[in-house]
Design an enzyme around this catalytic site. Structure first.
Site, mmCIF file in Angstrom:
data_model
loop_
_atom_site.group_PDB
_atom_site.id
_atom_site.type_symbol
_atom_site.label_atom_id
_atom_site.label_comp_id
_atom_site.label_asym_id
_atom_site.label_seq_id
_atom_site.Cartn_x
_atom_site.Cartn_y
_atom_site.Cartn_z
ATOM 1 N N ASP A 1 1.313 10.629 -5.737
ATOM 2 C CA ASP A 1 1.357 9.488 -6.645
ATOM 3 C C ASP A 1 -0.016 8.858 -6.768
ATOM 4 O OD1 ASP A 1 1.064 7.708 -4.526
ATOM 5 O OD2 ASP A 1 3.217 7.553 -4.234
ATOM 6 N N VAL B 1 -5.605 2.164 4.321
ATOM 7 C CA VAL B 1 -4.268 2.758 4.396
ATOM 8 C C VAL B 1 -4.102 3.923 3.412
ATOM 9 C CG1 VAL B 1 -1.782 2.307 4.336
ATOM 10 C CG2 VAL B 1 -3.338 0.563 5.240
ATOM 11 N N ASN C 1 10.730 -2.632 -0.543
ATOM 12 C CA ASN C 1 10.409 -1.690 0.527
ATOM 13 C C ASN C 1 11.377 -1.759 1.697
ATOM 14 O OD1 ASN C 1 8.367 -0.690 -0.955
ATOM 15 N ND2 ASN C 1 6.703 -1.587 0.256
ATOM 16 N N ASP D 1 -0.614 -3.324 -0.118
ATOM 17 C CA ASP D 1 0.071 -3.586 -1.389
ATOM 18 C C ASP D 1 -0.381 -4.878 -2.059
ATOM 19 O OD1 ASP D 1 1.427 -1.235 -1.118
ATOM 20 O OD2 ASP D 1 3.372 -2.116 -0.632
HETATM 21 C C1 UD1 Z 1 5.251 2.187 2.575
HETATM 22 C C2 UD1 Z 1 5.515 1.334 1.359
HETATM 23 C C3 UD1 Z 1 4.247 1.127 0.560
HETATM 24 C C4 UD1 Z 1 3.158 0.548 1.462
HETATM 25 C C5 UD1 Z 1 2.993 1.406 2.707
HETATM 26 C C6 UD1 Z 1 1.995 0.828 3.700
HETATM 27 C C7 UD1 Z 1 7.789 1.900 0.798
HETATM 28 C C8 UD1 Z 1 8.732 2.518 -0.176
HETATM 29 N N1 UD1 Z 1 6.506 1.993 0.520
HETATM 30 O O1 UD1 Z 1 4.822 3.465 2.122
HETATM 31 O O2 UD1 Z 1 4.523 0.219 -0.514
HETATM 32 O O3 UD1 Z 1 1.943 0.538 0.749
HETATM 33 O O4 UD1 Z 1 4.253 1.559 3.378
HETATM 34 O O5 UD1 Z 1 2.367 -0.465 4.054
HETATM 35 O O6 UD1 Z 1 8.197 1.269 1.771
HETATM 36 N N2 UD1 Z 1 0.826 9.289 6.286
HETATM 37 C C9 UD1 Z 1 0.521 10.541 6.753
HETATM 38 N N3 UD1 Z 1 1.539 11.333 7.235
HETATM 39 C C10 UD1 Z 1 2.833 10.902 7.269
HETATM 40 C C11 UD1 Z 1 3.138 9.607 6.791
HETATM 41 C C12 UD1 Z 1 2.110 8.820 6.303
HETATM 42 O O7 UD1 Z 1 -0.626 10.959 6.752
HETATM 43 O O8 UD1 Z 1 3.713 11.665 7.742
HETATM 44 C C13 UD1 Z 1 -0.266 8.429 5.777
HETATM 45 C C14 UD1 Z 1 -0.124 8.090 4.306
HETATM 46 O O9 UD1 Z 1 -0.648 9.101 3.497
HETATM 47 C C15 UD1 Z 1 -0.920 6.801 4.211
HETATM 48 C C16 UD1 Z 1 -0.656 6.156 5.568
HETATM 49 O O10 UD1 Z 1 -0.204 7.190 6.431
HETATM 50 O O11 UD1 Z 1 -2.288 7.081 4.082
HETATM 51 C C17 UD1 Z 1 0.373 5.036 5.533
HETATM 52 O O12 UD1 Z 1 1.555 5.518 4.969
HETATM 53 P P1 UD1 Z 1 2.981 4.891 5.299
HETATM 54 O O13 UD1 Z 1 2.817 3.701 6.177
HETATM 55 O O14 UD1 Z 1 3.868 5.998 5.756
HETATM 56 O O15 UD1 Z 1 3.437 4.398 3.876
HETATM 57 P P2 UD1 Z 1 4.781 4.694 3.116
HETATM 58 O O16 UD1 Z 1 5.927 4.593 4.073
HETATM 59 O O17 UD1 Z 1 4.641 5.926 2.307
#
Ligand code: UD1
Length: 418
Positions: A112, A322, A19, A300
């Site tokens: 996903d 999350v 990540n 995770d």
């Molecule tokens: C990253 C990690 C993933 C980990 C997650 C939380 C990578 C490649 N993946 O995912 O393994 O589980 O952090 O620690 O680094 N959300 C929104 N709008 C947005 C962005 C996010 O609603 O614009 C929501 C997502 O749907 C989710 C939550 O916010 O419910 C957290 O997502 P986020 O922290 O952004 O995770 P990722 O960056 O996708």
């Protein structure tokens, strides 16, 4: 094919974090010239990201444990769906491409198995920085002659949105303040690399990041932060199997919450000069968990800990805050005999002395790892299919398990990661 019964004992190395490395590779786009990353894990996502960068005109050299990326003066600005859909982390090119090229066209990654992952916070922040953003034919199309620093606030400390906005703001005109930013060690790692490239950042590791935009950045060399999720997987595996594992290169300070939970199950955790050691000499006690952004319990590691609770003494409640659909794998865990009931954000797990091996399927990286750990404490053989998910996040998973004494073998031959 996992035959249960063995206890994990010995030493296992941990390399750089998936990540983090994908975002560091994207960050290289911010400067013309050759950047080099080390402690790069041999996992499937790395060559996919390398391919994506090559299509953007970079010259990428993958070596064992390292990647160097030579970025042209004017990189391409389009990231196609065929690569983006394979690794969600590739959305990390959006911010750097917009900042460098004034334009970025990146395919929407799609859904996903752990839940819907919208990009509203990424896009909303870029718009506040002065970009026009449209969704056209499945692509995010962002344009801005030069971004202009401003005050940004995230509704939720999203890891991805923090990274996108950070990488966009470093080349913006003026100051950007990002409040309620994510504080994960992978974000700190990215900030460190950006600082080495010449970015002006304050508040690194806190929830308020202040970015003073600069005219240009220079390439750098950087070592990827160790993978705390891989390290945590080994720690949980040691406890479940009543084993004794030294996690070499694991950062206990990045795992304070999960390691504390393991101590509550009855395990002994010792911090050592080059990692940490986890020992367990009895059946673990069930422990509740609540997933939260860092420094809370990482989502995770939730599937692995639920596997642990399913063989613990007593009943535990796990709460997922999350990702809303992160219980999809629970049906698979039930196939191994686990007593788990889910209701909304919560799962109640009644511990059983032993699980029983069965064919199961990996829905995603972490669910797959959790099912393998469950297989280690199940009678008979657990056959895990779709293991390619696990290969996306764990370097040499089967080899490491075998080295620790587990009876695990791979039936089909996977593609070489490089
Ligand atoms: C990253 C990690 C993933 C980990 C997650 C939380 C990578 C490649 N993946 O995912 O393994 O589980 O952090 O620690 O680094 N959300 C929104 N709008 C947005 C962005 C996010 O609603 O614009 C929501 C997502 O749907 C989710 C939550 O916010 O419910 C957290 O997502 P986020 O922290 O952004 O995770 P990722 O960056 O996708």
């Amino acid at each position: 094919m996992v035959t249960g019964g063995a206890r994990l004992a010995g030493e296992v190395p941990v390399t750089g974090a998936k990540n983090s490395v994908l975002k560091l590779m994207a960050a290289a786009l911010l400067a013309e010239g050759r950047s080099r990353l080390t402690a790069v894990p041999a996992i499937f996502d790395v060559p996919v990201m390398a391919q994506l960068l090559e299509r953007l005109g970079c010259d990428v050299l993958l070596e064992p444990g390292a990647v160097s990326i030579d970025v042209p003066a004017v990189p391409g600005h389009e990231a196609d769906y065929d690569l983006v859909r394979r690794i969600r982390g590739s959305i990390a090119v959006l911010g750097p491409l917009l900042a460098r090229c004034g334009e970025a066209k990146v395919a929407l990654p799609g859904g996903d198995a752990i839940g819907s992952r919208p990009l509203d916070m990424h896009i909303g922040g870029l718009v506040k920085l002065g970009a026009t953003v449209d969704i056209e034919h499945g692509y995010v199309v962002a344009r801005a002659r030069r971004l202009v620093g401003t005050q940004l606030w995230l509704d939720f400390p999203s890891v991805g949105a923090t990274e996108t906005l950070l990488m966009a703001a470093v080349l913006a005109e003026g100051t950007t303040t990002l409040d309620n930013a994510a504080r994960e060690p992978e974000i700190v790692d990215l900030c460190t690399m950006l600082q080495q490239m010449g970015a002006q950042l304050e508040g690194v590791g806190s929830s308020t990041l202040v970015v003073e935009g600069v005219e240009g950045l220079r390439p750098t060399a950087h070592e990827t932060v160790p993978d705390r999720i891989v390290a945590g997987t080994w720690a949980i595996g040691a406890v479940m199997t009543q084993g004794d594992v030294r996690v070499r290169g694991g950062r206990a300070d990045h795992l304070a919450t999960p390691l504390d939970k393991l101590v509550q199950t009855g395990a002994v955790v010792d911090v050592e000069p080059d990692g940490f050691r986890v020992r367990m000499d009895r059946r673990p006690t069930a422990v509740d968990l609540v997933t939260l952004p860092y420094p809370g319990f990482p989502t995770d590691l939730q599937p692995m800990f639920l596997a642990l609770d399913s063989v613990a003494e007593g009943t535990a409640m796990a709460t997922e805050n999350v990702f809303e659909s992160r219980w999809m794998y629970v049906d698979e865990l039930r196939r191994l005999g686990a007593d788990v009931r889910t209701d909304g954000h919560h799962a109640v797990v009644r511990g059983r002395a032993r699980l029983s091996g069965a064919p199961v399927r990996a829905h995603d990286i972490r669910a797959g790892a959790g099912l393998v750990l469950a297989g280690l404490v199940a009678d008979g053989v657990t056959e895990l299919s779709d293991v390619h998910h696990v290969d996306r996040g764990y370097e040499g998973f089967v080899e490491s398990l075998v080295a620790l004494g587990a009876d695990v073998r791979r039936e089909t031959v996977a593609d070489e990661p490089y």
